[in-house]
Design a protein around this motif. Sequence first.
Motif, PDB file in Angstrom:
ATOM      1  N   THR A 106       0.818  -1.216   0.000  1.00 57.66           N
ATOM      2  CA  THR A 106       0.000   0.000   0.000  1.00 57.66           C
ATOM      3  C   THR A 106       0.854   1.270   0.000  1.00 57.66           C
ATOM      4  OG1 THR A 106      -0.165   0.180   2.431  1.00 57.66           O
ATOM      5  CG2 THR A 106      -1.777  -1.229   1.303  1.00 57.66           C
ATOM      6  N   ILE A 107       2.160   1.143   0.257  1.00 58.08           N
ATOM      7  CA  ILE A 107       3.049   2.307   0.334  1.00 58.08           C
ATOM      8  C   ILE A 107       3.572   2.627  -1.058  1.00 58.08           C
ATOM      9  CG2 ILE A 107       5.136   3.280   1.333  1.00 58.08           C
ATOM     10  CD1 ILE A 107       4.799   1.315   3.667  1.00 58.08           C
ATOM     11  N   GLU A 108       3.039   3.662  -1.675  1.00 64.54           N
ATOM     12  CA  GLU A 108       3.478   4.075  -3.002  1.00 64.54           C
ATOM     13  C   GLU A 108       4.294   5.367  -2.976  1.00 64.54           C
ATOM     14  OE1 GLU A 108       0.134   4.260  -5.628  1.00 64.54           O
ATOM     15  OE2 GLU A 108       0.283   2.117  -6.064  1.00 64.54           O
ATOM     16  N   ALA A 109       4.120   6.169  -1.944  1.00 59.87           N
ATOM     17  CA  ALA A 109       4.859   7.426  -1.820  1.00 59.87           C
ATOM     18  C   ALA A 109       5.749   7.337  -0.591  1.00 59.87           C
ATOM     19  CB  ALA A 109       3.904   8.607  -1.701  1.00 59.87           C
ATOM     20  N   TRP A 110       7.047   7.584  -0.778  1.00 57.14           N
ATOM     21  CA  TRP A 110       7.977   7.533   0.340  1.00 57.14           C
ATOM     22  C   TRP A 110       9.245   8.316   0.009  1.00 57.14           C
ATOM     23  CZ3 TRP A 110      12.352   5.119  -1.500  1.00 57.14           C
ATOM     24  CH2 TRP A 110      12.190   4.167  -2.513  1.00 57.14           C
ATOM     25  N   GLU A 111      10.017   8.551   1.040  1.00 59.49           N
ATOM     26  CA  GLU A 111      11.280   9.280   0.890  1.00 59.49           C
ATOM     27  C   GLU A 111      12.311   8.675   1.821  1.00 59.49           C
ATOM     28  OE1 GLU A 111      13.111  13.793   1.530  1.00 59.49           O
ATOM     29  OE2 GLU A 111      10.942  13.486   1.315  1.00 59.49           O
TER      30      GLU A 111
ATOM     31  N   LEU B 186      22.500  10.936  -0.170  1.00 60.28           N
ATOM     32  CA  LEU B 186      21.350  10.564  -0.974  1.00 60.28           C
ATOM     33  C   LEU B 186      20.055  11.116  -0.403  1.00 60.28           C
ATOM     34  CD1 LEU B 186      19.818   8.674  -3.050  1.00 60.28           C
ATOM     35  CD2 LEU B 186      19.926   6.917  -1.249  1.00 60.28           C
ATOM     36  N   ALA B 187      19.205  11.674  -1.277  1.00 54.91           N
ATOM     37  CA  ALA B 187      17.820  12.012  -0.957  1.00 54.91           C
ATOM     38  C   ALA B 187      16.968  11.472  -2.088  1.00 54.91           C
ATOM     39  CB  ALA B 187      17.639  13.516  -0.812  1.00 54.91           C
ATOM     40  N   TRP B 188      16.136  10.482  -1.782  1.00 54.56           N
ATOM     41  CA  TRP B 188      15.381   9.750  -2.799  1.00 54.56           C
ATOM     42  C   TRP B 188      13.899   9.867  -2.492  1.00 54.56           C
ATOM     43  CZ3 TRP B 188      16.136   3.741  -3.511  1.00 54.56           C
ATOM     44  CH2 TRP B 188      15.267   3.276  -4.508  1.00 54.56           C
ATOM     45  N   GLN B 189      13.132  10.450  -3.420  1.00 46.45           N
ATOM     46  CA  GLN B 189      11.680  10.570  -3.296  1.00 46.45           C
ATOM     47  C   GLN B 189      11.027   9.682  -4.340  1.00 46.45           C
ATOM     48  OE1 GLN B 189      11.367  14.828  -3.880  1.00 46.45           O
ATOM     49  NE2 GLN B 189      11.010  15.152  -1.703  1.00 46.45           N
ATOM     50  N   GLN B 190      10.069   8.863  -3.908  1.00 44.52           N
ATOM     51  CA  GLN B 190       9.372   7.948  -4.805  1.00 44.52           C
ATOM     52  C   GLN B 190       7.877   8.208  -4.721  1.00 44.52           C
ATOM     53  OE1 GLN B 190      11.265   5.476  -6.485  1.00 44.52           O
ATOM     54  NE2 GLN B 190       9.522   4.749  -7.664  1.00 44.52           N
ATOM     55  N   GLN B 191       7.213   8.349  -5.879  1.00 46.74           N
ATOM     56  CA  GLN B 191       5.762   8.489  -5.961  1.00 46.74           C
ATOM     57  C   GLN B 191       5.286   7.507  -7.010  1.00 46.74           C
ATOM     58  OE1 GLN B 191       3.407  10.662  -4.226  1.00 46.74           O
ATOM     59  NE2 GLN B 191       2.089   9.124  -5.193  1.00 46.74           N
TER      60      GLN B 191
ATOM     61  N   PHE C 239      10.287   8.979  -9.716  1.00 46.93           N
ATOM     62  CA  PHE C 239      11.274   9.227  -8.677  1.00 46.93           C
ATOM     63  C   PHE C 239      12.049  10.513  -8.926  1.00 46.93           C
ATOM     64  CE2 PHE C 239      13.002   6.205 -11.788  1.00 46.93           C
ATOM     65  CZ  PHE C 239      14.085   6.911 -12.272  1.00 46.93           C
ATOM     66  N   ASN C 240      12.576  11.048  -7.854  1.00 50.09           N
ATOM     67  CA  ASN C 240      13.479  12.192  -7.887  1.00 50.09           C
ATOM     68  C   ASN C 240      14.603  11.888  -6.898  1.00 50.09           C
ATOM     69  OD1 ASN C 240      14.131  15.122  -8.581  1.00 50.09           O
ATOM     70  ND2 ASN C 240      14.055  15.190  -6.344  1.00 50.09           N
ATOM     71  N   ILE C 241      15.816  11.786  -7.397  1.00 53.05           N
ATOM     72  CA  ILE C 241      16.947  11.381  -6.573  1.00 53.05           C
ATOM     73  C   ILE C 241      18.023  12.457  -6.667  1.00 53.05           C
ATOM     74  CG2 ILE C 241      18.749   9.658  -6.229  1.00 53.05           C
ATOM     75  CD1 ILE C 241      16.692   7.731  -7.734  1.00 53.05           C
ATOM     76  N   GLU C 242      18.451  12.947  -5.516  1.00 50.12           N
ATOM     77  CA  GLU C 242      19.525  13.939  -5.472  1.00 50.12           C
ATOM     78  C   GLU C 242      20.705  13.353  -4.716  1.00 50.12           C
ATOM     79  OE1 GLU C 242      18.405  17.828  -4.282  1.00 50.12           O
ATOM     80  OE2 GLU C 242      16.546  17.825  -5.444  1.00 50.12           O
TER      81      GLU C 242
ATOM     82  N   ILE D 249      18.686  12.867 -10.578  1.00 48.34           N
ATOM     83  CA  ILE D 249      18.048  12.048 -11.592  1.00 48.34           C
ATOM     84  C   ILE D 249      16.552  12.046 -11.335  1.00 48.34           C
ATOM     85  CG2 ILE D 249      18.509   9.967 -10.240  1.00 48.34           C
ATOM     86  CD1 ILE D 249      18.484   8.369 -12.826  1.00 48.34           C
ATOM     87  N   THR D 250      15.771  12.274 -12.371  1.00 46.75           N
ATOM     88  CA  THR D 250      14.315  12.269 -12.254  1.00 46.75           C
ATOM     89  C   THR D 250      13.740  11.402 -13.362  1.00 46.75           C
ATOM     90  OG1 THR D 250      14.095  14.247 -13.629  1.00 46.75           O
ATOM     91  CG2 THR D 250      14.214  14.575 -11.241  1.00 46.75           C
ATOM     92  N   GLY D 251      12.556  10.864 -13.124  1.00 41.33           N
ATOM     93  CA  GLY D 251      11.884  10.096 -14.162  1.00 41.33           C
ATOM     94  C   GLY D 251      11.194   8.872 -13.625  1.00 41.33           C
TER      95      GLY D 251
END
Length: 201
Positions: free
Chosen positions: A44-49, A67-72, A76-79, A91-93
Motif C-alpha cells: 500500500t506504500i506508493e509514496a515515500w522518501e 542521498l535524498a530519494w523521493q518515490q511516488q 522518482f526524484n533522486i539527489e 536524476i528524475t523520471g
Amino acid sequence: MLFRALLTVLLAITLSACSSLTPEPEPITDTDISWEDHLARLQTIEAWEVTGKAGIRDSKTRHSASLAWQQQAEFFNIELTGPLGQGGARITGSPRGIEILAAGEAPIYSNAPEALMEERLGWRFPLNDLPFWMKGQPAPGSEYTPVFDTNRLKSLQQNNWQINYLRYTSRDGIPLPGKIVLNQGNLRITLIAKEWQIGAR
C-alpha cells in the motif's frame, strides 16, 4: 572520470557501509505480524522518501555520495551530493525514461534507462525492481527465493541478484529496511537508510 563516478552512484542508488550513519530506530513492535500481512501493508506504500548516503563497489572502483530519494508510485526524484558537498547530481523520471543532471556535465536524457547503464557502466541494473527491494518486498512479476526472520525478509534472490537485509528500522510502526546489501558477481551494493518518510509531503 567524474561523469562515470557520478553516474555509477546515481544509477545504482547505493550506500557504502558507515557506522556513523546508523539511524536511531523506532522500536519495532509488530514482530508477531505474519509475512502476508506485512507484505500487504508494504504494497500500500506508493509514496515515500529516504535520506542517507550512497555508494558502490566492484573489483576496480568505489564511490559514495549523500542521498535524498523521493518515490511516488513509479516516478522518482533522486539527489546526490559527493563527499564534502562536491559533485552534486540529480536524476528524475521513471523506468520508462530518465533525465540526469550532474555537476559540470550536460544533461542526459534517455527513454531506455537500463540500456544507458549497460552502455555507460557495462552492467544492467534492475531499475524496475529497486523501489520494491528498498521497501523490503520482492518485486512483482518474477520468481524469487526468500529467507525470513521474524516474518520479514532476511534475504532474497531475484532476477540474478542476492539481496540481504541486515537491519530494520521502523517508521509509523512499519518495519522498513535500515541496511541492505545487494550482490551480483563482483558488484556489491550497500544501502543504509538514515531516515524514512512515508507518504507524499
